[in-house]
Design a protein around this motif. Structure first.
Motif, PDB file in Angstrom:
ATOM      1  N   PRO A   1     -62.390  10.838  21.030  1.00 21.04           N
ATOM      2  CA  PRO A   1     -61.933  11.995  21.790  1.00 21.04           C
ATOM      3  C   PRO A   1     -60.462  11.385  22.859  1.00 21.04           C
ATOM      4  N   VAL A   2     -59.637  12.435  22.972  1.00 19.97           N
ATOM      5  CA  VAL A   2     -58.376  11.753  23.585  1.00 19.97           C
ATOM      6  C   VAL A   2     -57.907  13.161  24.229  1.00 19.97           C
ATOM      7  N   SER A   3     -57.349  12.853  25.486  1.00 22.41           N
ATOM      8  CA  SER A   3     -56.837  13.642  26.560  1.00 22.41           C
ATOM      9  C   SER A   3     -55.492  13.377  26.829  1.00 22.41           C
ATOM     10  N   VAL A   4     -54.498  14.534  27.023  1.00 18.72           N
ATOM     11  CA  VAL A   4     -53.332  14.513  27.329  1.00 18.72           C
ATOM     12  C   VAL A   4     -53.100  15.460  28.437  1.00 18.72           C
ATOM     13  N   ALA A   5     -52.643  14.801  29.730  1.00 23.09           N
ATOM     14  CA  ALA A   5     -52.387  15.617  30.882  1.00 23.09           C
ATOM     15  C   ALA A   5     -51.043  15.428  31.334  1.00 23.09           C
ATOM     16  N   TRP A   6     -50.342  16.453  31.809  1.00 21.80           N
ATOM     17  CA  TRP A   6     -49.081  16.462  32.168  1.00 21.80           C
ATOM     18  C   TRP A   6     -49.389  16.566  33.924  1.00 21.80           C
ATOM     19  N   LEU A   7     -48.698  15.629  34.664  1.00 18.66           N
ATOM     20  CA  LEU A   7     -48.970  15.347  35.744  1.00 18.66           C
ATOM     21  C   LEU A   7     -47.973  15.350  36.730  1.00 18.66           C
ATOM     22  N   ALA A   8     -46.740  15.299  36.402  1.00 18.47           N
ATOM     23  CA  ALA A   8     -45.663  15.139  37.424  1.00 18.47           C
ATOM     24  C   ALA A   8     -44.277  15.560  36.633  1.00 18.47           C
ATOM     25  N   ALA A   9     -43.584  16.080  37.629  1.00 15.94           N
ATOM     26  CA  ALA A   9     -42.032  16.402  37.312  1.00 15.94           C
ATOM     27  C   ALA A   9     -41.213  15.792  38.221  1.00 15.94           C
ATOM     28  N   ASN A  10     -40.562  14.883  37.558  1.00 20.90           N
ATOM     29  CA  ASN A  10     -39.269  14.154  38.785  1.00 20.90           C
ATOM     30  C   ASN A  10     -40.088  13.592  39.866  1.00 20.90           C
ATOM     31  N   GLY A  11     -41.386  12.953  39.433  1.00 23.83           N
ATOM     32  CA  GLY A  11     -41.892  12.045  40.439  1.00 23.83           C
ATOM     33  C   GLY A  11     -42.853  13.046  41.392  1.00 23.83           C
ATOM     34  N   LEU A  12     -42.936  14.308  41.276  1.00 20.56           N
ATOM     35  CA  LEU A  12     -43.588  15.224  42.042  1.00 20.56           C
ATOM     36  C   LEU A  12     -44.795  15.955  41.363  1.00 20.56           C
ATOM     37  N   PRO A  13     -45.809  15.904  41.898  1.00 16.91           N
ATOM     38  CA  PRO A  13     -47.040  16.288  41.191  1.00 16.91           C
ATOM     39  C   PRO A  13     -46.900  17.788  40.765  1.00 16.91           C
ATOM     40  N   LEU A  14     -47.334  18.287  39.654  1.00 12.10           N
ATOM     41  CA  LEU A  14     -46.980  19.443  39.239  1.00 12.10           C
ATOM     42  C   LEU A  14     -47.993  20.521  39.758  1.00 12.10           C
TER      43      LEU A  14
END
Length: 300
Positions: A180-193
């Protein structure tokens, strides 16, 4: 203006790289060279920084083969995040084959295309996946069957987990590995999404590719965390539905950990957890719990 120039730059670089590698990859695939697995990873390793994708990796791919990677899915960009990490191929819906640009890239990645609408063909499709697994290819299954908004994990579909059973029969091995593997998108230009900003990186449901793709590329920098979970041992006679539930449960936990904000504080080379074993049981799983060593216990 700067955003448009950036999107144009990314398009030109990726198109040029694709055209340069296309003939060599086509020959490698036709002749069965080892290079056919390495070139797609090279493409993704160049594409990630060009597209402004920064990847934080926690854990590591499992070494044993056959290997099926089961992941959540939010966007076309998940493919770049996974593809830059290791040599692998994907399992994708049949429609992707005819998509402009993306269809070509998918074919050069040696993607296995499946139709999730034709139930009669599921067995044949599972056999095709099993053949690739048995040949030593690491295959990625986006088990949700569609894309989410990145804030959670949709229920896993179990039909194509039948490929695991087929791979065991073809390989002659007593067991195979599912990770099992997860992909999480966390930030844009260093700022939390954040919960409401995360769809910027996601491509859910009926959202059109345009303007999603230009908007994604125009951001300049997006951070994703790729988190590898406990490899699961799947032996002959085990229940694929139990396997699907175990993978779904673990991917949910992995994604939740990343979205809780811990990803920026974790060391990239985290210790690889113990492996799990899937019980050969198709009964209710409400009384199933994890023991300290990662195996399943009934009635815990």
């Amino acid at each position: 203006m700067i955003a448009k120039l950036r999107v144009g730059f990314v398009a030109v670089v990726l198109a040029g790289m694709t055209l340069a590698l296309w003939p060599l990859q086509a020959i490698s695939m036709r002749r069965g060279w080892r290079l056919q697995r390495r070139l797609p990873q090279l493409w993704h390793r160049i594409a990630a920084p060009v597209a402004g994708i920064r990847v934080l990796t926690v854990g590591a791919p499992a070494a044993p083969r056959p290997l099926l990677i089961v992941a959540n899915h939010q966007s076309w960009a998940d493919i770049v995040v996974l593809g830059q990490a290791m040599e692998l191929s994907f399992i994708a819906k049949e429609e992707v084959r005819s998509w402009p640009g993306f269809g070509l890239l998918a074919r050069l990645q040696r993607t296995v295309f499946v139709s999730r609408e034709r139930r009669r063909g599921v067995g044949t499709q599972a056999d095709a996946i099993a053949e690739r697994l048995a040949a030593g290819d690491a295959m990625v299954l986006f088990a949700e069957g569609t894309t989410s908004d990145g804030n959670g994990v949709l229920p896993f579909r179990t039909a194509l987990f039948g490929a695991v059973e087929g791979a065991l029969k073809r390989s002659g091995e007593p067991e195979m590995t599912v990770q099992p593997v997860s992909v999480a998108w966390l930030a844009a230009n260093g700022l939390p999404l954040g919960r409401f900003g995360r769809p910027l990186a996601a491509w859910p449901g009926a959202v059109p590719l345009v303007p999603h793709l230009p908007r994604f590329l125009a951001e300049g920098s997006l951070t994703a965390e790729l988190r590898f979970g406990r490899p699961v041992r799947f032996a002959a006679g085990d229940d694929r539905k139990a396997l699907a539930k175990a993978c779904e449960r673990q991917v949910r936990q992995l994604l939740a950990t990343s979205l809780a904000g811990h990803g920026f504080r974790l060391a990239p080379a985290a210790e690889q957890p113990a492996r799990e074993t899937v019980l050969a049981s198709s009964g209710p799983e409400a009384d199933t719990a994890h023991s300290a060593d990662g195996t399943f216990q009934k009635g815990a």
